[in-house]
Design an enzyme around this catalytic site. Structure first.
Site, PDB file in Angstrom:
ATOM      1  N   GLU A 109      -8.760 115.464  59.220  1.00  0.00           N
ATOM      2  CA  GLU A 109      -8.007 116.640  58.771  1.00  0.00           C
ATOM      3  C   GLU A 109      -6.550 116.525  59.198  1.00  0.00           C
ATOM      4  O   GLU A 109      -6.255 115.913  60.234  1.00  0.00           O
ATOM      5  CB  GLU A 109      -8.585 117.921  59.411  1.00  0.00           C
ATOM      6  CG  GLU A 109     -10.069 118.104  59.261  1.00  0.00           C
ATOM      7  CD  GLU A 109     -10.620 119.151  60.220  1.00  0.00           C
ATOM      8  OE1 GLU A 109      -9.842 119.735  61.001  1.00  0.00           O
ATOM      9  OE2 GLU A 109     -11.850 119.369  60.202  1.00  0.00           O
ATOM     10  N   LYS A 111      -3.365 117.730  61.162  1.00  0.00           N
ATOM     11  CA  LYS A 111      -3.205 118.517  62.391  1.00  0.00           C
ATOM     12  C   LYS A 111      -2.004 119.451  62.208  1.00  0.00           C
ATOM     13  O   LYS A 111      -0.851 119.025  62.284  1.00  0.00           O
ATOM     14  CB  LYS A 111      -3.000 117.603  63.597  1.00  0.00           C
ATOM     15  CG  LYS A 111      -3.012 118.327  64.937  1.00  0.00           C
ATOM     16  CD  LYS A 111      -2.964 117.339  66.087  1.00  0.00           C
ATOM     17  CE  LYS A 111      -3.071 118.046  67.435  1.00  0.00           C
ATOM     18  NZ  LYS A 111      -1.923 118.913  67.699  1.00  0.00           N
TER      19      LYS A 111
END
Length: 661
Positions: A109, A111
């Protein structure tokens, strides 16, 4: 190199910058520079385990609970992440994971660079929201979170209980508009979207938070009742179905696929509507996570990859010099515009004289620039192969460009400094800081007004503010009778501000608003602070050597003490309004160590001092009590050896409520 001394210095410097970032929402150095300090400290501590300290920044999550908000103790700890800076380090992380579990899949993902929060729902209804704080204790900011439209107030289907974790951020477009309006209103600008988001979310007035148009993305389930989940990817899809805005993610079969996903996020980071400071890898399977567990600070099943800043070449056209509030002459490179991280850059920091000299930076050079921490443009180096002989050396001025007085070399900071306290550039910036909201909070005293007062010779120091008359103010351009009266009233009202605000307003180097509050609570009155020794200052929890030396150095100058005396004569408050509640701890000396369950050590110290007690930094025969929290270190062993009575937090609070100690 004296390793022990270097480790102490690194710990102190990191704590200082951590307070600035987490508690004051400001940056004095880039994320890249902060990470470099932390990596050096980790390396030295690994090489010298005999110097281990449980209070080291490598063992703690940054952030504290601010006054003005209720505390929230997190049932599930809100952990930080271990940082990786290369593909090789991510592969090493994968090897550690595969040493415990077989064939892990990873979720990758972006950050988000924002403020981490927890949201709690009961029977499908949003009931509470809080900040991460130090990971164990955060701040209740429910009403402010309700102003974020993307947060569902009711879930699409009810669950008995759900706690999720997300990142609140300010989009780049909202940030640019906010700073444009603040500039028009002569207000200080936010340094970056992260600081703007954090400051907005910690407003005591939720109406202000609403105006800041914050956003959120959810990336984790902390606790859930009524559902059984086996993987992170499954949990994210459930969150999406429940109505949450979910962070984008990719499920990867192994480390090489995960590395490719990290590279893709890096290539696309300029296109995001929000700032990112890396990518996150998480083991997808929850049973595997249980087997892997956590350290005192990090989960062993996740890692954060930090991207190196984007670097581009451009031409250095000129160097300008600005004089800061503390008199430091700061060089700035004027550049041919170049696009970095999605924005056009035409100026960049050159830091100081030594930086220019060490890199032999010349006007006309082709230089490499980056955005440190994706925010602050800075010059990295020179492309010597492109020199053609037309370049010219830049020389720092011998005299201040603002006041014309000679400058001095401050070797302690590699700085060139103007020491003229009447320097107009310093004076304007110092007065602006003095009247700012967190300092003396004088409404109506904007930048243009301060500049006009200085230009007309009405203000030469802080004390002159309290000598201004309505007639003098009204004589200035665009100042009517009513606005002049209002400004005089605002100045008069500021006389009664707490001592902590005055200490912060003085602009002492390294002393922020939180530290000023600690000093005011500890000493109670200005004269005691002025007379304090470095040792007395260092004994205060969270006051390090750099800050102690800075305070002592500031009050060693006769002109500083003279200004205080003038302010005192003009009726400015010199005492802390935090009154002592009792004398039941009079003559009782405490030492604090470790992490307390529900309060910070600074808060415990303030409570002790409110009841007449004294807090020192080291255990001795004079110590009556050691207040010890989790991971207490060498102070606990010394206290046991000396027979000092040891208290946990519960025993300490009972002691505070006891009539006799």
């Amino acid at each position: 190199m004296d390793v022990e001394k270097r480790i102490r210095a690194l710990r102190e410097e990191i704590r200082y910058h951590s307070r600035k970032y987490y508690d004051e929402n400001t940056n004095e150095i880039s994320d890249f520079e902060y990470d470099a300090l932390m990596r050096e400290l980790k390396s030295l501590e690994a090489e010298h385990p005999e110097l281990f300290d449980p209070d080291s920044p490598t063992q703690r999550i940054g952030g504290t609970v601010q006054s003005g908000f209720q505390k929230v103790v997190h049932t599930v700890r809100m952990e930080s992440l271990q940082d990786c800076f290369s593909a090789e380090e991510l592969r090493e992380f994968d090897e550690r994971v595969r040493g415990k579990v077989e064939h892990p899949s990873y979720v990758v993902e972006p950050k988000i660079d924002g403020l981490s929060v927890s949201l709690e729902y009961r029977d499908g209804v949003f009931v509470r929201g809080s900040t991460r704080g130090d990971g164990v204790t955060g701040e209740d900011i429910t009403e402010n979170l309700r102003t974020i439209e993307q947060i569902p107030k009711t879930l699409s289907r009810p669950l008995p209980f759900l706690e999720v974790r997300g990142e609140v951020y300010m989009s780049r477009s909202v940030f640019e508009e906010l700073n444009r309006v603040r500039e028009e209103n002569e207000q200080p600008l936010f340094a970056n979207p992260r600081n703007a988001a954090a400051g907005s979310l910690r407003q005591l007035d939720s109406a202000i938070t609403r105006k800041r148009r914050l956003s959120i993305l959810i990336f984790n389930i902390q606790q859930i009742e009524g559902e059984s989940l086996s993987s992170h990817a499954e949990s994210l899809e459930l969150l999406r179905a429940l109505g949450f805005p979910v962070n984008r993610y990719q499920l990867c079969g192994g480390i090489e696929e995960a590395l490719a996903a990290v590279d893709r996020i890096g290539d696309e980071r300029g296109a995001f509507e929000f700032d990112i400071d890396g990518a996150v890898l998480k083991v997808d399977n929850f049973e595997m996570r249980e087997l892997l567990g956590s350290t005192a600070k990090f989960p062993r099943w996740a890692a954060a990859f930090k991207y190196p800043p984007e670097v581009k070449a451009t031409k250095l056209l000129d160097v300008t010099i600005a004089v800061g509030r503390t008199g430091v002459l700061t060089p700035t490179a004027v550049l041919e515009p170049v696009r970095l991280s999605g924005t056009s850059v035409s100026a960049a920091s050159l830091h100081n004289r030594d930086f220019i000299k060490e890199r032999d930076i010349r006007i006309g050079d082709t230089v490499y620039v980056r955005k440190a921490g994706e925010i602050i443009p800075e010059v990295l180096s020179v492309d010597l192969s492109r020199r053609d002989g037309s370049e010219r050396e830049f020389r720092f001025p011998d005299h201040c460009p603002s006041c014309g007085e000679p400058v001095v070399n401050d070797e302690s900071e590699s700085a060139v400094r103007c020491t003229n306290s009447a320097c107009p550039a310093q004076l304007v910036r110092s007065i602006i800081h003095f009247v700012s909201r967190d300092a003396m909070d004088i409404d109506g005293m904007g930048t243009a007004v301060v500049e006009a007062f200085v230009r007309e010779g009405l203000i030469h120091n802080f004390a002159d503010l309290y000598r201004l008359t309505a007639d003098q103010i009204q004589a200035l351009e665009r100042q009517g009778e009513k606005s002049a009266e209002n400004l005089v009233a605002a100045i008069a009202a500021s006389r009664d501000r707490d001592l902590s605000r005055l200490i912060y307003a003085l602009g002492i180097r390294h002393i922020g608003a939180k530290t000023a509050q600690l000093l005011a609570l500890h000493f109670g009155e200005m004269d005691r602070l002025i007379g304090a020794s470095v040792e007395e200052l260092e004994a205060i929890p969270d006051i390090g050597g750099i800050m102690a030396e800075s305070v002592k150095e500031y009050f060693s100058h006769a002109q500083s003490v003279d200004i205080i005396e003038q302010l005192k004569t003009l009726g400015v408050n010199m005492r802390s309004t935090e009154k002592r509640e009792s004398d039941r701890l009079a003559g009782v000396t405490f030492v604090l160590t470790g992490t307390l369950p529900t309060m910070t050590r600074a808060e415990a110290s303030a409570l002790i001092e409110k009841h007449g007690g004294k807090v020192t930094g080291s255990v001795s025969k004079k110590t009556r009590y050691l207040l010890a929290g989790e991971d207490a270190g060498s102070k606990l062993a010394k206290a046991q050896k000396l027979g000092v009575e040891i208290l946990d937090e519960n025993a300490f609070l009972k002691l505070i409520d006891t009539e006799e100690v």
